[in-house]
Design a protein around this motif. Structure first.
Motif, PDB file in Angstrom:
ATOM      1  N   ALA A   1       0.845  -1.196   0.000  1.00 34.75           N
ATOM      2  CA  ALA A   1       0.000   0.000   0.000  1.00 34.75           C
ATOM      3  C   ALA A   1       0.880   1.245   0.000  1.00 34.75           C
ATOM      4  O   ALA A   1       1.920   1.275   0.651  1.00 34.75           O
ATOM      5  N   SER A   2       0.458   2.256  -0.743  1.00 33.76           N
ATOM      6  CA  SER A   2       1.167   3.531  -0.734  1.00 33.76           C
ATOM      7  C   SER A   2       0.935   4.225   0.600  1.00 33.76           C
ATOM      8  O   SER A   2      -0.106   4.052   1.228  1.00 33.76           O
ATOM      9  N   GLY A   3       1.916   5.000   1.040  1.00 36.65           N
ATOM     10  CA  GLY A   3       1.736   5.748   2.273  1.00 36.65           C
ATOM     11  C   GLY A   3       3.033   6.022   2.998  1.00 36.65           C
ATOM     12  O   GLY A   3       4.127   5.847   2.461  1.00 36.65           O
ATOM     13  N   LEU A   4       2.885   6.409   4.250  1.00 41.78           N
ATOM     14  CA  LEU A   4       4.007   6.768   5.095  1.00 41.78           C
ATOM     15  C   LEU A   4       4.635   5.526   5.733  1.00 41.78           C
ATOM     16  O   LEU A   4       3.922   4.666   6.259  1.00 41.78           O
ATOM     17  N   TYR A   5       5.940   5.448   5.660  1.00 45.06           N
ATOM     18  CA  TYR A   5       6.704   4.380   6.288  1.00 45.06           C
ATOM     19  C   TYR A   5       7.871   5.014   7.043  1.00 45.06           C
ATOM     20  O   TYR A   5       8.220   6.171   6.793  1.00 45.06           O
ATOM     21  N   TYR A   6       8.444   4.241   7.953  1.00 48.90           N
ATOM     22  CA  TYR A   6       9.580   4.725   8.732  1.00 48.90           C
ATOM     23  C   TYR A   6      10.758   3.787   8.543  1.00 48.90           C
ATOM     24  O   TYR A   6      10.608   2.565   8.596  1.00 48.90           O
ATOM     25  N   VAL A   7      11.921   4.378   8.325  1.00 45.85           N
ATOM     26  CA  VAL A   7      13.160   3.620   8.172  1.00 45.85           C
ATOM     27  C   VAL A   7      14.029   3.932   9.381  1.00 45.85           C
ATOM     28  O   VAL A   7      14.318   5.097   9.655  1.00 45.85           O
ATOM     29  N   ARG A   8      14.411   2.890  10.118  1.00 43.21           N
ATOM     30  CA  ARG A   8      15.256   3.081  11.293  1.00 43.21           C
ATOM     31  C   ARG A   8      16.681   2.634  10.981  1.00 43.21           C
ATOM     32  O   ARG A   8      16.895   1.543  10.444  1.00 43.21           O
ATOM     33  N   VAL A   9      17.630   3.485  11.319  1.00 48.04           N
ATOM     34  CA  VAL A   9      19.045   3.156  11.208  1.00 48.04           C
ATOM     35  C   VAL A   9      19.557   2.997  12.637  1.00 48.04           C
ATOM     36  O   VAL A   9      19.463   3.938  13.433  1.00 48.04           O
ATOM     37  N   ALA A  10      20.047   1.806  12.958  1.00 42.57           N
ATOM     38  CA  ALA A  10      20.493   1.511  14.318  1.00 42.57           C
ATOM     39  C   ALA A  10      21.931   1.013  14.302  1.00 42.57           C
ATOM     40  O   ALA A  10      22.344   0.289  13.393  1.00 42.57           O
ATOM     41  N   LEU A  11      22.659   1.404  15.320  1.00 45.94           N
ATOM     42  CA  LEU A  11      24.025   0.941  15.509  1.00 45.94           C
ATOM     43  C   LEU A  11      23.991  -0.185  16.532  1.00 45.94           C
ATOM     44  O   LEU A  11      23.678   0.040  17.701  1.00 45.94           O
ATOM     45  N   GLU A  12      24.236  -1.416  16.080  1.00 46.18           N
ATOM     46  CA  GLU A  12      24.191  -2.568  16.984  1.00 46.18           C
ATOM     47  C   GLU A  12      25.498  -2.753  17.743  1.00 46.18           C
ATOM     48  O   GLU A  12      25.512  -3.322  18.816  1.00 46.18           O
ATOM     49  N   ASP A  13      26.600  -2.270  17.159  1.00 44.55           N
ATOM     50  CA  ASP A  13      27.888  -2.354  17.830  1.00 44.55           C
ATOM     51  C   ASP A  13      28.809  -1.296  17.247  1.00 44.55           C
ATOM     52  O   ASP A  13      28.776  -1.029  16.052  1.00 44.55           O
ATOM     53  N   GLY A  14      29.623  -0.688  18.104  1.00 46.64           N
ATOM     54  CA  GLY A  14      30.557   0.334  17.659  1.00 46.64           C
ATOM     55  C   GLY A  14      30.386   1.605  18.461  1.00 46.64           C
ATOM     56  O   GLY A  14      29.486   1.723  19.295  1.00 46.64           O
ATOM     57  N   GLN A  15      31.263   2.546  18.201  1.00 45.40           N
ATOM     58  CA  GLN A  15      31.232   3.843  18.875  1.00 45.40           C
ATOM     59  C   GLN A  15      30.237   4.771  18.180  1.00 45.40           C
ATOM     60  O   GLN A  15      29.908   4.575  17.013  1.00 45.40           O
ATOM     61  N   PRO A  16      29.733   5.803  18.870  1.00 36.90           N
ATOM     62  CA  PRO A  16      28.847   6.776  18.220  1.00 36.90           C
ATOM     63  C   PRO A  16      29.468   7.246  16.903  1.00 36.90           C
ATOM     64  O   PRO A  16      30.692   7.416  16.816  1.00 36.90           O
ATOM     65  N   ALA A  17      28.624   7.399  15.891  1.00 40.40           N
ATOM     66  CA  ALA A  17      29.140   7.685  14.550  1.00 40.40           C
ATOM     67  C   ALA A  17      28.167   8.521  13.733  1.00 40.40           C
ATOM     68  O   ALA A  17      26.981   8.602  14.038  1.00 40.40           O
ATOM     69  N   THR A  18      28.702   9.100  12.682  1.00 36.62           N
ATOM     70  CA  THR A  18      27.896   9.763  11.652  1.00 36.62           C
ATOM     71  C   THR A  18      27.473   8.693  10.652  1.00 36.62           C
ATOM     72  O   THR A  18      28.269   7.829  10.298  1.00 36.62           O
ATOM     73  N   PHE A  19      26.216   8.730  10.213  1.00 37.10           N
ATOM     74  CA  PHE A  19      25.780   7.795   9.175  1.00 37.10           C
ATOM     75  C   PHE A  19      25.192   8.574   8.013  1.00 37.10           C
ATOM     76  O   PHE A  19      24.805   9.738   8.143  1.00 37.10           O
ATOM     77  N   CYS A  20      25.132   7.916   6.881  1.00 29.67           N
ATOM     78  CA  CYS A  20      24.464   8.457   5.696  1.00 29.67           C
ATOM     79  C   CYS A  20      23.487   7.397   5.198  1.00 29.67           C
ATOM     80  O   CYS A  20      23.828   6.217   5.125  1.00 29.67           O
ATOM     81  N   LEU A  21      22.265   7.808   4.893  1.00 28.83           N
ATOM     82  CA  LEU A  21      21.211   6.930   4.372  1.00 28.83           C
ATOM     83  C   LEU A  21      20.756   7.478   3.029  1.00 28.83           C
ATOM     84  O   LEU A  21      20.492   8.683   2.908  1.00 28.83           O
TER      85      LEU A  21
END
Length: 131
Positions: free
Chosen positions: A106-126
């Protein structure tokens, strides 16, 4: 927290994350996917994931691709419907790179979660690709 599309990458961490995510997304271009203009940059840590709201259309296929560009990191990308329930998607995970493939019913609003499971705090790009 919704991460808004950013302009041009400015820091070394942003440049590394964007370069790495474009390298991964290039593999999906071989299957006919087009990379959508723009990218989402943000900060993540093991106890603080980021969520991006996206409008998707039924009949299309999507790949959401993320990277921190940092080797010791373990990243995960997940997709949820407009009520916050997880949807079924095709996962990809390889250290600092992760992706989720999805074709909405179905068309509509969805949410994409980017999670860090292991590692130090970081900058990400999606970024995301579609066909």
């Amino acid at each position: 927290l919704v991460v808004m599309p950013s302009g041009r990458a400015e820091t070394d961490a942003q440049v590394a994350a964007r370069s790495d995510v474009l390298d991964l997304a290039g593999a999906f271009q071989n299957d006919g996917f087009k990379i959508r203009d723009g990218n989402f940059l943000g900060q993540i840590s093991k106890d603080h994931s980021q969520i991006v709201a996206v409008n998707l259309y039924s009949g299309n296929a999507y790949w959401f691709t993320a990277s921190t560009g940092q080797k010791p990191d373990k990243l995960k990308v997940s997709i949820f419907d407009d009520t916050g329930k997880p949807v079924t998607y095709m996962p990809y995970q390889a250290g600092p790179r992760a992706a989720a493939g999805f074709s909405p019913d179905a068309s509509g609003l969805y949410y994409v979660r980017v999670a860090l499971e292991d590692g130090q705090p970081a900058t990400f790009c999606l970024i995301y690709s579609y066909k």
